[in-house]
Each structure stands twice: as C-alpha cells, then as structure tokens.
Write a protein that holds these residues in place. Structure first.
Motif, PDB file in Angstrom:
ATOM      1  N   THR A 326      43.075  58.666  39.162  1.00 19.25           N
ATOM      2  CA  THR A 326      42.293  57.741  40.000  1.00 19.25           C
ATOM      3  C   THR A 326      41.462  58.473  41.052  1.00 19.25           C
ATOM      4  O   THR A 326      40.916  57.838  41.953  1.00 19.25           O
ATOM      5  CB  THR A 326      43.244  56.757  40.702  1.00 19.25           C
ATOM      6  N   SER A 329      37.984  57.190  41.960  1.00 19.22           N
ATOM      7  CA  SER A 329      37.839  55.916  42.680  1.00 19.22           C
ATOM      8  C   SER A 329      38.101  56.077  44.176  1.00 19.22           C
ATOM      9  O   SER A 329      37.365  55.545  45.006  1.00 19.22           O
ATOM     10  CB  SER A 329      38.776  54.862  42.086  1.00 19.22           C
ATOM     11  N   TRP A 330      39.151  56.853  44.556  1.00 19.14           N
ATOM     12  CA  TRP A 330      39.406  56.957  45.995  1.00 19.14           C
ATOM     13  C   TRP A 330      38.481  57.968  46.666  1.00 19.14           C
ATOM     14  O   TRP A 330      38.187  57.870  47.854  1.00 19.14           O
ATOM     15  CB  TRP A 330      40.875  57.255  46.299  1.00 19.14           C
ATOM     16  N   SER A 358      50.776  52.432  39.373  1.00 16.05           N
ATOM     17  CA  SER A 358      49.343  52.253  39.156  1.00 16.05           C
ATOM     18  C   SER A 358      48.838  50.987  39.843  1.00 16.05           C
ATOM     19  O   SER A 358      47.792  50.997  40.501  1.00 16.05           O
ATOM     20  CB  SER A 358      49.050  52.189  37.655  1.00 16.05           C
ATOM     21  N   ASN A 359      49.605  49.884  39.725  1.00 16.83           N
ATOM     22  CA  ASN A 359      49.202  48.629  40.369  1.00 16.83           C
ATOM     23  C   ASN A 359      49.191  48.761  41.886  1.00 16.83           C
ATOM     24  O   ASN A 359      48.262  48.290  42.564  1.00 16.83           O
ATOM     25  CB  ASN A 359      50.130  47.492  39.957  1.00 16.83           C
ATOM     26  N   THR A 362      46.264  51.085  42.898  1.00 15.32           N
ATOM     27  CA  THR A 362      44.980  50.415  42.653  1.00 15.32           C
ATOM     28  C   THR A 362      44.701  49.363  43.726  1.00 15.32           C
ATOM     29  O   THR A 362      43.568  49.254  44.234  1.00 15.32           O
ATOM     30  CB  THR A 362      44.980  49.759  41.268  1.00 15.32           C
ATOM     31  N   ASN A 363      45.728  48.600  44.087  1.00 18.23           N
ATOM     32  CA  ASN A 363      45.560  47.596  45.143  1.00 18.23           C
ATOM     33  C   ASN A 363      45.223  48.249  46.476  1.00 18.23           C
ATOM     34  O   ASN A 363      44.371  47.772  47.232  1.00 18.23           O
ATOM     35  CB  ASN A 363      46.823  46.758  45.287  1.00 18.23           C
ATOM     36  N   LYS A 366      41.713  49.373  46.352  1.00 19.23           N
ATOM     37  CA  LYS A 366      40.813  48.228  46.260  1.00 19.23           C
ATOM     38  C   LYS A 366      40.603  47.558  47.618  1.00 19.23           C
ATOM     39  O   LYS A 366      39.485  47.152  47.964  1.00 19.23           O
ATOM     40  CB  LYS A 366      41.386  47.232  45.246  1.00 19.23           C
ATOM     41  N   SER A 421      40.460  40.646  41.390  1.00 21.36           N
ATOM     42  CA  SER A 421      41.907  40.497  41.249  1.00 21.36           C
ATOM     43  C   SER A 421      42.243  39.232  40.476  1.00 21.36           C
ATOM     44  O   SER A 421      41.594  38.193  40.639  1.00 21.36           O
ATOM     45  CB  SER A 421      42.560  40.437  42.635  1.00 21.36           C
TER      46      SER A 421
END
Length: 459
Positions: A326, A329-330, A358-359, A362-363, A366, A421
């Motif tokens: 990831t 993304s970050w 992962s969840n 990701t949250n 996000k 979401s």
C-alpha cells in the motif's frame, strides 16, 4: 391422534395400576413368607392355652367353655371323628374336613392348617373362612379324645378394619385419578402455549408472550423459547435490513452505470466527455466488484462456526508486506507511517488475518487527511497479542462507536460515499476476529483520529 395430555394421563394411570399390582404381589410374598407362619403360631398358641386350661379345669363343661371362647371372636369345631361333632362361635363357610386330618389330631398330633393352607396367587388365606384353614389339637373330655379345630373369626375381629381398608383403597384410587387429571392438565398447559406460540412464529409473528411462571424444566423451556423468539425477531429485522442495504448498495452503481452507458450511446459527446464517463463507469464497476466480494466473504464467514485452517504465521511479516503493497497510496497522500512491531508468531488463519490488517490500514489511509500520521503497534504478553492502529483522521462520534461493526453502517454517509465505503469492512474484521476468539474495539475523537485495538488470545 393422541394428545400429550392423554398420553400423560394414561401413563400415570398405568403407573398407578402397575404399582398397585406390584405392591399387591410384594405383599402376597410377605404374607406367604412371614405372616402365615406367624398367624399359624399365634393360633396354635391359643389352641394350646384352651387345651391346657380345660385339662386343668375338667369340672367345667366343655360345651359351655367352648361357647365362651367362640364369643371372644373364634370359630371352633369339635368332633370325635365319628358321629359326635359341634360348632361354636362364628360359622365356617366351607365345612369339608378330610377324615385323615381328624384322625391325625385324634392320634395326638397338632394340625397346622393355617400354615399349610393353599391360598394360590391371592392373599385370601387369612380371611378364607374354611374349616381346613384352622389349627387342630386333641382335647380330653369325659374319658375320650376329641379333635378341636380353631381359627380366628375375621368377620368379628376384623370386620370394621376390612371395611376401613376397603374405603381407603376406593378413596385413594378416586383421588389419585382426579389428581392425575388435574396435574396432567397443569403439566400440559405450558406445552399448549408453546405450540400456539410456535404456530405464530411460523406465520412470521414474533410477538409472543408466554406467561409461564414455573421454575421447573418446563418453565426454563418457556423462558428459553421467549428469548429465542426475541432473537428470531432481531434476526429477521437484521435480515430485512441487510437485504434492503444490499439492494441499495447494488442499485447505486448499477443506476450510475446505466445512466453513463446511455450517455455514451449518444453521438453528441466529445472525446474528453467519453473518456471521463468511461472512467466513472470503471470506478463504479470496481466499487460493485468490491461490494460483491465483501458480500461473498461475509456469507462464507457466517457459515463458519470455527476456523477451518489454522497455521503458524508471522504477524510482523504480514504488516511489513502490507505496508509495501500500500506504499503508493499512503505516499500519495504524504502520510507518515510509524511502526513498532515485535516479532510475533500466531496460530490461526493467515489469509483471514491479513484481510483484517488490510481493512484497518485501508480505512486509516482513506480517512486520514494529507500529511497525517498513522501509528501501528504490535506486541504480546503471556496471554494475548495486541495490534493497535491509530490515525489522525476525521474521527468517529461517540454515539456512532457502538454501531461501527454493524453491516452497512456508515458513521458519516457523505464522507463514506466520497471514500467509496460499503460499510462492510469492519463487519468482516469483527467476524474474523470472533472466529479467532479475540476482540476488536475502537476509541475515537472527532477531528483528532481513531484507534482500533485488536486482541488475540494465545493458544
């Protein structure tokens, strides 16, 4: 069709009849083994007393003496074995007496007719008014030997007792039958209520109130049934809400895709507009695909009562791999990732646990604004493994925290839609953690961020 009430009543009556017959049989055995010899000995003693008293007082007329004895509650038969014989006291119902028995007594022997009397299968020996059911002893009178046969007169000595015990038996039987009918109805009434309540539930009416105040097993059954009905009502409400949410979540991207597909079919769009609309359709397709996968994952997890696959895996290695996967993304949001990861080996389903991490990550990415900070801590003690994921994101309101693990729940509907979401990610996390016997909790402050804490028990 036999009702439960009929079965209970019939069963109780059969038990009463069977126990009565069994008690009768046991009493018969007791009579044959103990009471017959005792009664024989008692009457033999009485006959001996009569014999000795008359021998000591031979001036007393034998007929007068035996008449007085008969009046005391005895039946007597006096005979010389030939023509001379007489009865005193109560009257014998059966008067046949074998001549050899009379001769046996005249020869000086004692006749034990009570002990040797054949009563068959029934306890009739004590009350059977038969001249053979007596005690015979020789008695000397006027220079000759007579045979005296003696027994108690049950009608005179025990007549009232026989009526008394007969009344006890009759009233006991009647009262037992009445109580069986009443108690059977009392036992069956809650079952009838449960049956009617089951019919209501079968029709979809979960509002059942069983007014059963008993503390026995049936009361516990009624209480459990009421709780079950409440749980079924909640499950049905959750199912309907789940179907509605799924329909809504599926309808949104499908409607969007249908609209843009219609626009794309128009010949008036520019190349730039076509590219833009195709990109939107791609995003909606991705969103629909993600939602479908999550629904399938939840459906699969709901069918599991325990973990099917358990292997040893390195949680630290999982997080390191996830951060690499990831990173784009970050880094794109210029987020700072701080980690404090101990080397922890855990025994469970590695693929499911990777999905949890992962969840959570990701949250965090996000909902954390640009240039924010995310901290990840992994440590263990003797009893459990702890994983903390802390972000400096938008936060969650206190009133929303108890519901964030519910399916399709979104604390902030507008922000959730902007972030794409579905409201299923945290539900999946909790289900996986529950299967591992652990817990997952959240603490948050609006505008300051959120911390998710996962605790996994060691094996």
């Amino acid at each position: 069709m036999k009702t439960l009430y009929t079965r209970i009543v019939v069963t109780m009556l059969v038990v009463i009849v069977f126990s009565s017959l069994l008690g009768f049989a046991i009493a018969n055995i007791y009579y044959q083994v103990n009471l017959k010899p005792f009664n024989d000995e008692k009457v033999t003693k009485m006959a001996g007393e009569i014999q000795r008293f008359y021998d000591a007082n031979d001036e007393v007329a034998l007929d007068s003496y035996l008449t007085n004895v008969g009046n005391l509650g005895y039946e007597l038969f006096l005979t010389d074995g030939k023509k001379e014989s007489d009865y005193f006291g109560g009257e014998f119902r059966k008067k046949y007496l074998p001549s050899k028995t009379v001769q046996q007594v005249l020869d000086g022997q004692t006749y034990h007719g009570i002990d040797n009397f054949d009563t068959g299968l029934f306890i009739t020996g004590f009350f059977d008014n038969d001249i053979q059911n007596t005690i015979g002893v020789p008695i000397e009178t006027d220079g000759k030997t007579m045979a005296l046969f003696l027994r108690q007169d049950p009608e005179q000595q025990f007549g009232e007792l026989r009526i008394f015990f007969a009344l006890i038996l009759v009233f006991t039987s009647l009262i037992s039958i009445i109580l069986v009918l009443i108690s059977g109805r009392y036992i069956v009434r809650p079952i009838v209520k449960l049956t009617n309540a089951t019919k209501k539930i079968r029709k979809g009416n979960y509002d059942v109130a069983l007014e059963v105040k008993r503390k026995d097993e049936i009361g516990q059954l009624a209480d459990s049934f009421t709780k079950m009905a409440g749980e079924l009502e909640k499950s049905e409400a959750a199912r309907q809400e789940f179907v509605a949410n799924v329909s809504h979540e599926l309808q949104s991207p499908l409607t969007s895709m249908q609209g843009f597909a219609t626009l794309l079919s128009s010949q008036s769009l520019t190349a730039e507009e076509q590219t833009k609309y195709l990109a939107i359709m791609t995003e909606e397709t991705t969103r629909l695909s993600t939602l479908t996968k999550q629904l399938l994952t939840l459906a699969s997890l709901d069918q599991e009562a325990e973990l099917r696959k358990q292997d040893a895996f390195d949680i630290k290695a999982q997080w390191q791999q996830l951060l690499q996967m990831t990173e784009w993304s970050w880094r794109d949001k210029a987020l700072t990732i701080e980690t404090s990861l101990e080397a922890v080996t855990y025994y469970g389903d590695a693929e499911l646990m990777y999905q949890v991490w992962s969840n959570l990550l990701t949250n965090a990415i996000k909902f954390t604004p640009e240039s924010g900070n995310i901290k990840i801590r992994l440590y263990e003690n003797i009893h459990e493994v702890t994983i903390e994921v802390t972000d400096t994101g938008i936060g969650i309101a206190n009133e929303a925290l108890p519901n964030i693990f519910n399916r399709f729940y979104k604390a902030n509907e507008s922000r959730s839609r902007e972030a794409g979401s579905s409201g299923l990610g945290l539900s999946i996390c909790k289900k996986i953690i529950d299967l591992h016997g652990g817990t997952i909790t959240a603490t948050s402050k609006i505008g300051q961020g959120t911390t998710f804490t996962t605790k996994l028990p060691k094996n």
